[in-house]
Write a protein that holds these residues in place. Structure first.
Motif, PDB file in Angstrom:
ATOM      1  N   ARG A   1     -43.826   1.312 -33.768  1.00 50.55           N
ATOM      2  CA  ARG A   1     -42.980   0.855 -32.666  1.00 50.55           C
ATOM      3  C   ARG A   1     -43.068   1.571 -31.509  1.00 50.55           C
ATOM      4  NH1 ARG A   1     -38.381  -1.881 -36.276  1.00 50.55           N
ATOM      5  NH2 ARG A   1     -39.526  -3.562 -36.978  1.00 50.55           N
ATOM      6  N   ARG A   2     -43.186   3.168 -31.553  1.00 47.50           N
ATOM      7  CA  ARG A   2     -43.457   3.805 -30.438  1.00 47.50           C
ATOM      8  C   ARG A   2     -44.808   4.069 -29.673  1.00 47.50           C
ATOM      9  NH1 ARG A   2     -41.295   7.494 -34.326  1.00 47.50           N
ATOM     10  NH2 ARG A   2     -43.426   8.584 -34.195  1.00 47.50           N
ATOM     11  N   GLN A   3     -45.869   3.163 -30.150  1.00 48.77           N
ATOM     12  CA  GLN A   3     -47.040   3.432 -29.689  1.00 48.77           C
ATOM     13  C   GLN A   3     -47.291   2.376 -28.687  1.00 48.77           C
ATOM     14  OE1 GLN A   3     -48.714   6.193 -30.310  1.00 48.77           O
ATOM     15  NE2 GLN A   3     -47.036   6.526 -31.504  1.00 48.77           N
ATOM     16  N   GLU A   4     -48.081   2.477 -27.638  1.00 51.09           N
ATOM     17  CA  GLU A   4     -48.387   1.487 -26.435  1.00 51.09           C
ATOM     18  C   GLU A   4     -50.033   1.389 -26.859  1.00 51.09           C
ATOM     19  OE1 GLU A   4     -46.955   1.925 -22.861  1.00 51.09           O
ATOM     20  OE2 GLU A   4     -45.056   2.345 -23.350  1.00 51.09           O
ATOM     21  N   SER A   5     -50.664   2.022 -27.581  1.00 46.67           N
ATOM     22  CA  SER A   5     -51.812   2.160 -27.781  1.00 46.67           C
ATOM     23  C   SER A   5     -52.503   1.144 -28.698  1.00 46.67           C
ATOM     24  CB  SER A   5     -52.426   3.825 -28.064  1.00 46.67           C
ATOM     25  OG  SER A   5     -52.033   3.879 -29.114  1.00 46.67           O
ATOM     26  N   HIS A   6     -51.876   0.224 -29.659  1.00 47.92           N
ATOM     27  CA  HIS A   6     -52.296  -0.278 -30.680  1.00 47.92           C
ATOM     28  C   HIS A   6     -53.359   0.419 -31.818  1.00 47.92           C
ATOM     29  CE1 HIS A   6     -51.309  -2.985 -27.075  1.00 47.92           C
ATOM     30  NE2 HIS A   6     -50.838  -3.573 -27.963  1.00 47.92           N
ATOM     31  N   PRO A   7     -52.623   1.316 -32.377  1.00 49.81           N
ATOM     32  CA  PRO A   7     -53.321   2.455 -33.187  1.00 49.81           C
ATOM     33  C   PRO A   7     -54.075   1.457 -34.176  1.00 49.81           C
ATOM     34  CG  PRO A   7     -51.031   2.414 -33.844  1.00 49.81           C
ATOM     35  CD  PRO A   7     -51.418   1.542 -32.501  1.00 49.81           C
ATOM     36  N   THR A   8     -55.189   1.961 -34.826  1.00 47.19           N
ATOM     37  CA  THR A   8     -55.789   1.804 -36.227  1.00 47.19           C
ATOM     38  C   THR A   8     -54.944   2.176 -37.220  1.00 47.19           C
ATOM     39  OG1 THR A   8     -57.198   3.642 -36.193  1.00 47.19           O
ATOM     40  CG2 THR A   8     -58.075   1.529 -35.064  1.00 47.19           C
TER      41      THR A   8
ATOM     42  N   CYS B   1     -60.626  -4.756 -23.825  1.00 51.56           N
ATOM     43  CA  CYS B   1     -61.748  -4.409 -22.881  1.00 51.56           C
ATOM     44  C   CYS B   1     -63.074  -4.298 -23.944  1.00 51.56           C
ATOM     45  CB  CYS B   1     -61.785  -3.184 -22.350  1.00 51.56           C
ATOM     46  SG  CYS B   1     -62.902  -2.680 -21.319  1.00 51.56           S
ATOM     47  N   VAL B   2     -64.200  -5.196 -23.504  1.00 53.72           N
ATOM     48  CA  VAL B   2     -65.341  -5.292 -24.245  1.00 53.72           C
ATOM     49  C   VAL B   2     -66.050  -4.052 -24.147  1.00 53.72           C
ATOM     50  CG1 VAL B   2     -65.356  -7.739 -24.729  1.00 53.72           C
ATOM     51  CG2 VAL B   2     -66.449  -6.572 -23.030  1.00 53.72           C
ATOM     52  N   SER B   3     -65.963  -3.382 -23.294  1.00 53.25           N
ATOM     53  CA  SER B   3     -66.635  -1.997 -22.841  1.00 53.25           C
ATOM     54  C   SER B   3     -66.054  -0.779 -23.466  1.00 53.25           C
ATOM     55  CB  SER B   3     -66.617  -1.842 -21.523  1.00 53.25           C
ATOM     56  OG  SER B   3     -67.519  -0.880 -20.919  1.00 53.25           O
ATOM     57  N   CYS B   4     -64.832  -0.381 -23.243  1.00 52.49           N
ATOM     58  CA  CYS B   4     -64.275   0.752 -23.705  1.00 52.49           C
ATOM     59  C   CYS B   4     -63.447   0.679 -24.948  1.00 52.49           C
ATOM     60  CB  CYS B   4     -63.320   1.689 -22.880  1.00 52.49           C
ATOM     61  SG  CYS B   4     -61.764   0.637 -22.362  1.00 52.49           S
ATOM     62  N   GLN B   5     -63.289  -0.655 -25.301  1.00 53.59           N
ATOM     63  CA  GLN B   5     -62.515  -1.095 -26.537  1.00 53.59           C
ATOM     64  C   GLN B   5     -61.152  -0.702 -26.489  1.00 53.59           C
ATOM     65  OE1 GLN B   5     -65.386   0.176 -29.595  1.00 53.59           O
ATOM     66  NE2 GLN B   5     -66.761  -1.112 -29.156  1.00 53.59           N
ATOM     67  N   ARG B   6     -60.465  -0.667 -25.551  1.00 53.82           N
ATOM     68  CA  ARG B   6     -59.242  -0.490 -25.659  1.00 53.82           C
ATOM     69  C   ARG B   6     -58.462  -1.612 -25.535  1.00 53.82           C
ATOM     70  NH1 ARG B   6     -57.182   3.337 -21.127  1.00 53.82           N
ATOM     71  NH2 ARG B   6     -55.384   2.887 -22.106  1.00 53.82           N
ATOM     72  N   LEU B   7     -57.074  -1.743 -25.812  1.00 52.67           N
ATOM     73  CA  LEU B   7     -56.116  -2.761 -25.685  1.00 52.67           C
ATOM     74  C   LEU B   7     -55.005  -2.597 -24.962  1.00 52.67           C
ATOM     75  CD1 LEU B   7     -56.300  -3.530 -29.676  1.00 52.67           C
ATOM     76  CD2 LEU B   7     -56.883  -5.345 -28.016  1.00 52.67           C
ATOM     77  N   TRP B   8     -54.612  -3.716 -24.257  1.00 52.35           N
ATOM     78  CA  TRP B   8     -53.592  -3.645 -23.561  1.00 52.35           C
ATOM     79  C   TRP B   8     -52.559  -4.918 -23.810  1.00 52.35           C
ATOM     80  CZ3 TRP B   8     -58.142  -1.934 -21.607  1.00 52.35           C
ATOM     81  CH2 TRP B   8     -58.150  -0.812 -20.950  1.00 52.35           C
ATOM     82  N   ASP B   9     -51.221  -4.574 -23.557  1.00 44.10           N
ATOM     83  CA  ASP B   9     -50.211  -5.661 -23.786  1.00 44.10           C
ATOM     84  C   ASP B   9     -50.141  -6.300 -22.431  1.00 44.10           C
ATOM     85  OD1 ASP B   9     -49.325  -5.046 -26.192  1.00 44.10           O
ATOM     86  OD2 ASP B   9     -47.878  -3.602 -25.511  1.00 44.10           O
ATOM     87  N   VAL B  10     -50.279  -7.604 -22.450  1.00 47.16           N
ATOM     88  CA  VAL B  10     -50.308  -8.553 -21.228  1.00 47.16           C
ATOM     89  C   VAL B  10     -48.788  -8.974 -21.074  1.00 47.16           C
ATOM     90  CG1 VAL B  10     -51.185 -10.390 -19.856  1.00 47.16           C
ATOM     91  CG2 VAL B  10     -52.804  -8.937 -21.321  1.00 47.16           C
ATOM     92  N   GLU B  11     -48.203  -8.558 -19.872  1.00 47.72           N
ATOM     93  CA  GLU B  11     -46.710  -9.190 -19.766  1.00 47.72           C
ATOM     94  C   GLU B  11     -46.536 -10.550 -18.889  1.00 47.72           C
ATOM     95  OE1 GLU B  11     -44.457  -7.653 -21.324  1.00 47.72           O
ATOM     96  OE2 GLU B  11     -45.687  -5.971 -22.017  1.00 47.72           O
ATOM     97  N   GLU B  12     -47.605 -10.899 -18.213  1.00 43.30           N
ATOM     98  CA  GLU B  12     -47.655 -12.301 -17.310  1.00 43.30           C
ATOM     99  C   GLU B  12     -47.271 -13.440 -18.339  1.00 43.30           C
ATOM    100  OE1 GLU B  12     -50.055  -9.895 -16.858  1.00 43.30           O
ATOM    101  OE2 GLU B  12     -49.484  -8.948 -15.046  1.00 43.30           O
ATOM    102  N   GLU B  13     -46.636 -14.256 -17.643  1.00 44.94           N
ATOM    103  CA  GLU B  13     -46.659 -15.354 -18.217  1.00 44.94           C
ATOM    104  C   GLU B  13     -47.759 -16.038 -18.332  1.00 44.94           C
ATOM    105  OE1 GLU B  13     -44.162 -17.361 -19.617  1.00 44.94           O
ATOM    106  OE2 GLU B  13     -43.104 -15.519 -19.636  1.00 44.94           O
TER     107      GLU B  13
ATOM    108  N   ASP C   1     -49.568  -3.420 -33.821  1.00 43.98           N
ATOM    109  CA  ASP C   1     -48.587  -3.442 -32.794  1.00 43.98           C
ATOM    110  C   ASP C   1     -47.186  -3.683 -33.330  1.00 43.98           C
ATOM    111  OD1 ASP C   1     -47.260  -4.074 -30.386  1.00 43.98           O
ATOM    112  OD2 ASP C   1     -48.561  -5.278 -29.748  1.00 43.98           O
ATOM    113  N   GLY C   2     -46.553  -2.866 -33.077  1.00 42.83           N
ATOM    114  CA  GLY C   2     -45.078  -2.948 -33.427  1.00 42.83           C
ATOM    115  C   GLY C   2     -43.999  -3.445 -32.684  1.00 42.83           C
ATOM    116  N   ARG C   3     -44.464  -4.120 -31.455  1.00 43.46           N
ATOM    117  CA  ARG C   3     -43.730  -4.789 -30.401  1.00 43.46           C
ATOM    118  C   ARG C   3     -43.915  -6.289 -31.036  1.00 43.46           C
ATOM    119  NH1 ARG C   3     -45.549  -6.133 -24.875  1.00 43.46           N
ATOM    120  NH2 ARG C   3     -43.756  -7.433 -24.012  1.00 43.46           N
ATOM    121  N   LEU C   4     -43.002  -6.992 -31.283  1.00 42.21           N
ATOM    122  CA  LEU C   4     -42.882  -8.053 -31.952  1.00 42.21           C
ATOM    123  C   LEU C   4     -42.580  -9.305 -30.878  1.00 42.21           C
ATOM    124  CD1 LEU C   4     -41.245  -7.457 -35.208  1.00 42.21           C
ATOM    125  CD2 LEU C   4     -43.562  -7.638 -34.517  1.00 42.21           C
ATOM    126  N   ALA C   5     -42.132  -9.078 -29.547  1.00 40.55           N
ATOM    127  CA  ALA C   5     -41.325  -9.819 -28.606  1.00 40.55           C
ATOM    128  C   ALA C   5     -42.787 -10.630 -28.455  1.00 40.55           C
ATOM    129  CB  ALA C   5     -41.116  -9.184 -27.205  1.00 40.55           C
TER     130      ALA C   5
END
Length: 130
Positions: free
Chosen positions: A17-24, A81-93, A70-74
């Motif tokens: 729940r403290r992570q924003e990085s979407h860990p493995t 990103c298909v290049s660097c393989q990172r994940l981000w949360d998207v807040e936009e509707e 992801d511990g964020r349930l909202a």
């Protein structure tokens, strides 16, 4: 019936729940080992599976072929990103599939839905443009 609250489960869920990085699972293991040196990787895998099944965590298939958590349930979407393989949360509707109409039309009962975006993050895109 709620799951038994063990020290390992509490530590794993708190870490997640403290992570924003979407860990493995391996990332979670490394992070939790600082607090609980004796926790095994198999305990982390097993606990993450239970947290996912009980709706306490979200399991995301990463473009790297590994599951990310992801511990964020909202309700929110993710950008992969298909290049660097990172994940981000998207807040936009973003447009959401109309579940109620779908359930009425088909008789299916939807438990969850996900909206994920795939592409290149601005950093990878800019590197490619140069």
């Amino acid at each position: 019936m709620s799951a038994r609250q063990t020290v390992q489960r509490s530590a794993i869920l708190s870490y997640l729940r403290r992570q924003e990085s979407h860990p493995t699972a391996k990332d979670v293991h490394l992070g939790v080992k600082a607090q609980l040196p004796g926790v095994s990787l198999s305990t982390v895998y097993r606990t993450l599976g239970r947290l996912r099944d009980e709706g306490e965590a979200i399991e995301l298939p990463g473009v790297d072929g590994r599951a990310h958590y992801d511990g964020r349930l909202a309700r929110h979407a993710h950008f992969h990103c298909v290049s660097c393989q990172r994940l981000w949360d998207v807040e936009e509707e973003l447009p959401i599939f109309e579940v109620r109409e779908f359930e009425q039309r088909t008789g299916f009962k939807v438990r969850d839905q996900r909206f994920d975006l795939y592409g290149k993050c601005s950093s990878c895109h800019n590197k490619e443009e140069r």
